[in-house]
Design a protein around this motif. Structure first.
Motif, PDB file in Angstrom:
ATOM      1  N   SER A 232       0.822  -1.213   0.000  1.00  0.00           N
ATOM      2  CA  SER A 232       0.000   0.000   0.000  1.00  0.00           C
ATOM      3  C   SER A 232       0.850   1.255   0.000  1.00  0.00           C
ATOM      4  CB  SER A 232      -0.930   0.001   1.225  1.00  0.00           C
ATOM      5  OG  SER A 232      -0.162  -0.077   2.422  1.00  0.00           O
ATOM      6  N   GLU A 233       2.067   1.146   0.557  1.00  0.00           N
ATOM      7  CA  GLU A 233       2.907   2.335   0.688  1.00  0.00           C
ATOM      8  C   GLU A 233       3.918   2.493  -0.445  1.00  0.00           C
ATOM      9  OE1 GLU A 233       4.955  -1.013   2.979  1.00  0.00           O
ATOM     10  OE2 GLU A 233       2.922  -0.322   2.541  1.00  0.00           O
ATOM     11  N   MET A 234       3.947   1.559  -1.388  1.00  0.00           N
ATOM     12  CA  MET A 234       4.921   1.653  -2.479  1.00  0.00           C
ATOM     13  C   MET A 234       4.341   1.085  -3.766  1.00  0.00           C
ATOM     14  SD  MET A 234       8.784   0.060  -2.770  1.00  0.00           S
ATOM     15  CE  MET A 234       9.390   1.055  -1.398  1.00  0.00           C
ATOM     16  N   GLU A 235       4.430   1.875  -4.834  1.00  0.00           N
ATOM     17  CA  GLU A 235       3.991   1.411  -6.141  1.00  0.00           C
ATOM     18  C   GLU A 235       5.099   0.592  -6.792  1.00  0.00           C
ATOM     19  OE1 GLU A 235       1.043   1.694  -7.818  1.00  0.00           O
ATOM     20  OE2 GLU A 235       0.273   2.429  -5.902  1.00  0.00           O
ATOM     21  N   PRO A 236       4.736  -0.462  -7.517  1.00  0.00           N
ATOM     22  CA  PRO A 236       5.768  -1.232  -8.231  1.00  0.00           C
ATOM     23  C   PRO A 236       6.322  -0.447  -9.414  1.00  0.00           C
ATOM     24  CG  PRO A 236       3.588  -2.047  -8.787  1.00  0.00           C
ATOM     25  CD  PRO A 236       3.383  -1.027  -7.701  1.00  0.00           C
ATOM     26  N   THR A 237       7.461  -0.875  -9.894  1.00  0.00           N
ATOM     27  CA  THR A 237       8.038  -0.289 -11.108  1.00  0.00           C
ATOM     28  C   THR A 237       7.188  -0.688 -12.307  1.00  0.00           C
ATOM     29  OG1 THR A 237      10.249  -0.464 -10.136  1.00  0.00           O
ATOM     30  CG2 THR A 237      10.112  -0.156 -12.528  1.00  0.00           C
ATOM     31  N   GLU A 238       6.902   0.260 -13.178  1.00  0.00           N
ATOM     32  CA  GLU A 238       6.088  -0.033 -14.354  1.00  0.00           C
ATOM     33  C   GLU A 238       6.854  -0.929 -15.327  1.00  0.00           C
ATOM     34  OE1 GLU A 238       4.704   3.491 -16.191  1.00  0.00           O
ATOM     35  OE2 GLU A 238       3.622   4.215 -14.426  1.00  0.00           O
ATOM     36  N   GLY A 239       6.096  -1.705 -16.103  1.00  0.00           N
ATOM     37  CA  GLY A 239       6.705  -2.565 -17.104  1.00  0.00           C
ATOM     38  C   GLY A 239       7.228  -1.764 -18.293  1.00  0.00           C
ATOM     39  N   GLY A 240       7.765  -2.491 -19.274  1.00  0.00           N
ATOM     40  CA  GLY A 240       8.336  -1.824 -20.433  1.00  0.00           C
ATOM     41  C   GLY A 240       9.770  -1.378 -20.212  1.00  0.00           C
ATOM     42  N   VAL A 241      10.478  -2.041 -19.281  1.00  0.00           N
ATOM     43  CA  VAL A 241      11.860  -1.686 -18.976  1.00  0.00           C
ATOM     44  C   VAL A 241      12.719  -2.956 -18.976  1.00  0.00           C
ATOM     45  CG1 VAL A 241      11.169   0.300 -17.582  1.00  0.00           C
ATOM     46  CG2 VAL A 241      11.497  -1.931 -16.473  1.00  0.00           C
ATOM     47  N   LEU A 242      14.021  -2.757 -18.960  1.00  0.00           N
ATOM     48  CA  LEU A 242      14.960  -3.864 -18.813  1.00  0.00           C
ATOM     49  C   LEU A 242      15.418  -3.925 -17.363  1.00  0.00           C
ATOM     50  CD1 LEU A 242      17.286  -3.466 -21.954  1.00  0.00           C
ATOM     51  CD2 LEU A 242      15.300  -4.969 -21.693  1.00  0.00           C
ATOM     52  N   SER A 243      15.385  -5.106 -16.760  1.00  0.00           N
ATOM     53  CA  SER A 243      15.951  -5.287 -15.424  1.00  0.00           C
ATOM     54  C   SER A 243      17.366  -5.835 -15.578  1.00  0.00           C
ATOM     55  CB  SER A 243      15.089  -6.241 -14.595  1.00  0.00           C
ATOM     56  OG  SER A 243      15.065  -7.543 -15.166  1.00  0.00           O
ATOM     57  N   VAL A 244      18.286  -5.282 -14.790  1.00  0.00           N
ATOM     58  CA  VAL A 244      19.693  -5.677 -14.876  1.00  0.00           C
ATOM     59  C   VAL A 244      20.223  -5.953 -13.475  1.00  0.00           C
ATOM     60  CG1 VAL A 244      21.995  -5.057 -15.690  1.00  0.00           C
ATOM     61  CG2 VAL A 244      19.986  -4.164 -16.870  1.00  0.00           C
ATOM     62  N   ALA A 245      20.822  -7.123 -13.291  1.00  0.00           N
ATOM     63  CA  ALA A 245      21.417  -7.472 -12.006  1.00  0.00           C
ATOM     64  C   ALA A 245      22.796  -6.832 -11.897  1.00  0.00           C
ATOM     65  CB  ALA A 245      21.521  -8.990 -11.863  1.00  0.00           C
ATOM     66  N   GLY A 246      22.962  -5.956 -10.889  1.00  0.00           N
ATOM     67  CA  GLY A 246      24.266  -5.335 -10.669  1.00  0.00           C
ATOM     68  C   GLY A 246      25.188  -6.223  -9.864  1.00  0.00           C
ATOM     69  N   GLY A 247      24.611  -7.182  -9.115  1.00  0.00           N
ATOM     70  CA  GLY A 247      25.380  -8.137  -8.332  1.00  0.00           C
ATOM     71  C   GLY A 247      24.779  -9.515  -8.495  1.00  0.00           C
ATOM     72  N   GLY A 248      25.256 -10.477  -7.708  1.00  0.00           N
ATOM     73  CA  GLY A 248      24.728 -11.836  -7.842  1.00  0.00           C
ATOM     74  C   GLY A 248      25.052 -12.415  -9.199  1.00  0.00           C
ATOM     75  N   SER A 249      24.019 -12.735  -9.979  1.00  0.00           N
ATOM     76  CA  SER A 249      24.208 -13.161 -11.377  1.00  0.00           C
ATOM     77  C   SER A 249      24.406 -11.904 -12.214  1.00  0.00           C
ATOM     78  CB  SER A 249      22.995 -13.960 -11.862  1.00  0.00           C
ATOM     79  OG  SER A 249      22.818 -15.132 -11.101  1.00  0.00           O
ATOM     80  N   VAL A 250      25.617 -11.373 -12.159  1.00  0.00           N
ATOM     81  CA  VAL A 250      25.893 -10.034 -12.680  1.00  0.00           C
ATOM     82  C   VAL A 250      25.534  -9.909 -14.167  1.00  0.00           C
ATOM     83  CG1 VAL A 250      27.638  -8.228 -12.870  1.00  0.00           C
ATOM     84  CG2 VAL A 250      27.772  -9.894 -11.033  1.00  0.00           C
ATOM     85  N   LEU A 251      24.817  -8.824 -14.478  1.00  0.00           N
ATOM     86  CA  LEU A 251      24.402  -8.443 -15.832  1.00  0.00           C
ATOM     87  C   LEU A 251      23.376  -9.382 -16.459  1.00  0.00           C
ATOM     88  CD1 LEU A 251      27.376  -6.830 -17.777  1.00  0.00           C
ATOM     89  CD2 LEU A 251      25.676  -5.791 -16.288  1.00  0.00           C
ATOM     90  N   GLU A 252      22.720 -10.215 -15.662  1.00  0.00           N
ATOM     91  CA  GLU A 252      21.565 -10.933 -16.187  1.00  0.00           C
ATOM     92  C   GLU A 252      20.487  -9.889 -16.483  1.00  0.00           C
ATOM     93  OE1 GLU A 252      21.002 -13.827 -17.222  1.00  0.00           O
ATOM     94  OE2 GLU A 252      22.799 -14.872 -16.552  1.00  0.00           O
TER      95      GLU A 252
END
Length: 365
Positions: A232-252
Motif C-alpha cells: 500500500s505504501e509503495m507502487e511497483p516499477t512499471e513494465g516496459g523496462v529492462l531489469s539488470v542485475a548489478g550483483g549476484g548473477s551479474v548483468l543478467e
C-alpha cells in the motif's frame, strides 16, 4: 560414421608433449594486476570454465618479460581449480598466463582451426582429472590426442554458399543497415535512464501467487523469483523496462513487461527514445554479452552506466520483426506437435475437420 571416426583416431594417437611445447605461466606475485585496462597494459589470464571468465585483469606490458607475453591465437589450458581444470582455449588477444595456466606452443605449423580442434580435444579429457588429481606435469604431457586432425578441420565450411540462400525477411520500421564491428557504439546511459530498483527484501513480503512479480538477481525465470502482495505504501516499477542485475548473477538482463518489485543490486533501464520489443531484447542480449567482465567479486553497480552498446542507428535490420517471426514459428511447431501427439493414437479427442493450428492461434489450445 561417429564410430568409424573414433576407430581411425584410436590408431593415430600421440602424447600432448609430442605435439606441443608446454610453457608455465607467470605467478601473480611477480606482477601487479589491475581492474583497469590502459593503452600500455596486457591481459592477465587465469583458469576458468568459460573463456570469457579467464580474464583476471590487466598488467603493465613493460613489467612482464617478453617470453611470457603470448600473441593472439595462442593455445592455453587451465591446470587448476575444481570447476576450471583442463579447459583449453585459443586466445583472441595478446596475453600473459598466470601460474595455473599452461601455454601450449605447437611443435609444427598449425592453422587456427587446428588449434581450436586441439583445444576441444584436450578439454574432452577433463573427466580424467579432479581437484586432487590435477592435469599438471606428466599427467598433462601424457594426454593422448589425435596425431593429425580430421579432414573436416582442414576444410572449413563455405558459409556464403551454405547459407547464402536464406530468405530476407521484410523490414518495416527500420531500413537495412550494417553494424561495423568496433564502431558506432555509445554508453548505456545515452540510450537508457539508469534507475535503482525498489530494493526490497523478499523474506519481509507476503507471497501471493496472483500478486506482483518480484525480480531478483537470478538468471532464471526472466529474473522473477516470486509473486508478492502489492504494498500500500509503495507502487511497483512499471513494465516496459529492462531489469539488470548489478550483483549476484551479474548483468543478467531481462525485458519486464509487467509491473514489478525488485530486490537489492537490481537496476531497471527505461529507454530515452521509443523502442520496440525487438530492439529492447536486442539490447538485453548486448548487455548480457558483457558478463565476462564481471564476477561475484567484481560487480557492475558502478560501471553499468558506462557499458558500450551499439548506437540505436546501428541496430541490425534483422532485429526488427524477430520476436514476431519466432512467435509464429513456435505456434506452428506447437500445433504440428500437438496434432501428432493427439491424433496419432486416436482421433476421439478432436473432431473431424478441426484445425489445431487455428485453435492455438485463437488461444483455445
Amino acid at each position: 560414421m561417429k564410430f568409424k571416426v573414433r576407430e581411425v583416431l584410436r590408431h593415430s594417437m600421440t602424447r600432448l608433449d609430442d605435439l606441443f611445447l608446454i610453457k608455465a605461466g607467470l605467478v601473480s606475485s611477480r606482477v601487479t594486476v589491475s581492474n583497469t585496462k590502459t593503452k600500455s597494459s596486457i591481459a592477465y589470464l587465469r583458469p576458468a570454465k568459460t573463456q570469457q571468465r579467464t580474464l583476471a585483469g590487466w598488467v603493465e606490458r613493460s613489467s612482464v618479460p617478453s617470453e611470457h607475453r603470448h600473441p593472439i591465437y595462442t593455445l592455453f589450458v587451465s591446470t587448476d581449480g575444481e570447476g576450471s581444470h583442463t579447459y583449453a582455449y585459443v586466445s583472441t588477444f595478446e596475453f600473459v598466463a598466470n601460474s595455473n595456466v599452461c601455454v601450449l606452443l605447437p611443435k609444427r605449423e598449425m592453422s587456427l582451426a587446428e588449434k581450436i580442434f586441439y583445444a576441444k580435444a584436450i578439454t574432452l579429457n577433463r573427466g580424467k582429472f579432479s581437484y586432487g588429481r590435477k592435469p599438471k606435469g606428466e599427467r598433462l604431457k601424457s594426454i593422448e590426442l589425435p596425431n593429425t586432425p580430421p579432414d573436416w578441420v582442414k576444410n572449413p565450411i563455405d558459409f556464403d554458399s551454405t547459407f547464402g540462400g536464406l530468405p530476407n525477411f521484410p523490414v518495416k520500421a527500420i531500413q537495412r543497415r550494417h553494424l561495423k564491428a568496433g564502431t558506432s557504439t555509445v554508453s548505456l546511459c545515452e540510450l537508457f535512464e539508469v534507475n535503482y530498483g525498489t530494493n526490497l527484501e523478499l523474506n519481509a513480503m507476503d507471497v501471493n501467487p496472483h500478486g506482483i512479480n518480484f525480480v531478483a538477481r537470478t538468471s532464471q525465470n526472466n529474473g522473477v523469483s516470486a509473486k508478492v502482495q502489492k504494498l500500500s505504501e509503495m507502487e511497483p516499477t512499471e513494465g516496459g523496462v529492462l531489469s539488470v542485475a548489478g550483483g549476484g548473477s551479474v548483468l543478467e538482463t531481462f525485458l519486464q513487461v509487467e509491473p514489478f518489485y525488485s530486490g537489492r543490486d537490481l537496476f531497471y533501464l527505461r529507454p530515452k527514445t521509443k523502442m520496440s520489443v525487438d530492439v529492447m531484447l536486442f539490447y538485453a542480449t548486448c548487455i548480457k554479452a558483457n558478463r565476462y567482465k564481471y564476477s561475484y567479486g567484481r560487480q557492475a553497480n558502478k560501471t553499468l552506466r558506462d557499458l558500450k552498446l551499439p548506437a540505436i542507428e546501428c541496430v541490425p535490420a534483422w532485429v526488427n520483426g524477430a520476436f514476431e517471426r519466432v512467435s509464429v514459428k513456435i505456434k506452428v511447431l506447437t500445433a504440428e506437435t500437438l496434432q501428432a501427439v493427439i491424433l496419432a493414437p486416436s482421433d476421439k479427442f478432436i473432431g473431424d475437420g478441426v484445425d489445431l493450428a487455428e485453435w492455438i492461434a485463437e488461444g483455445r489450445a
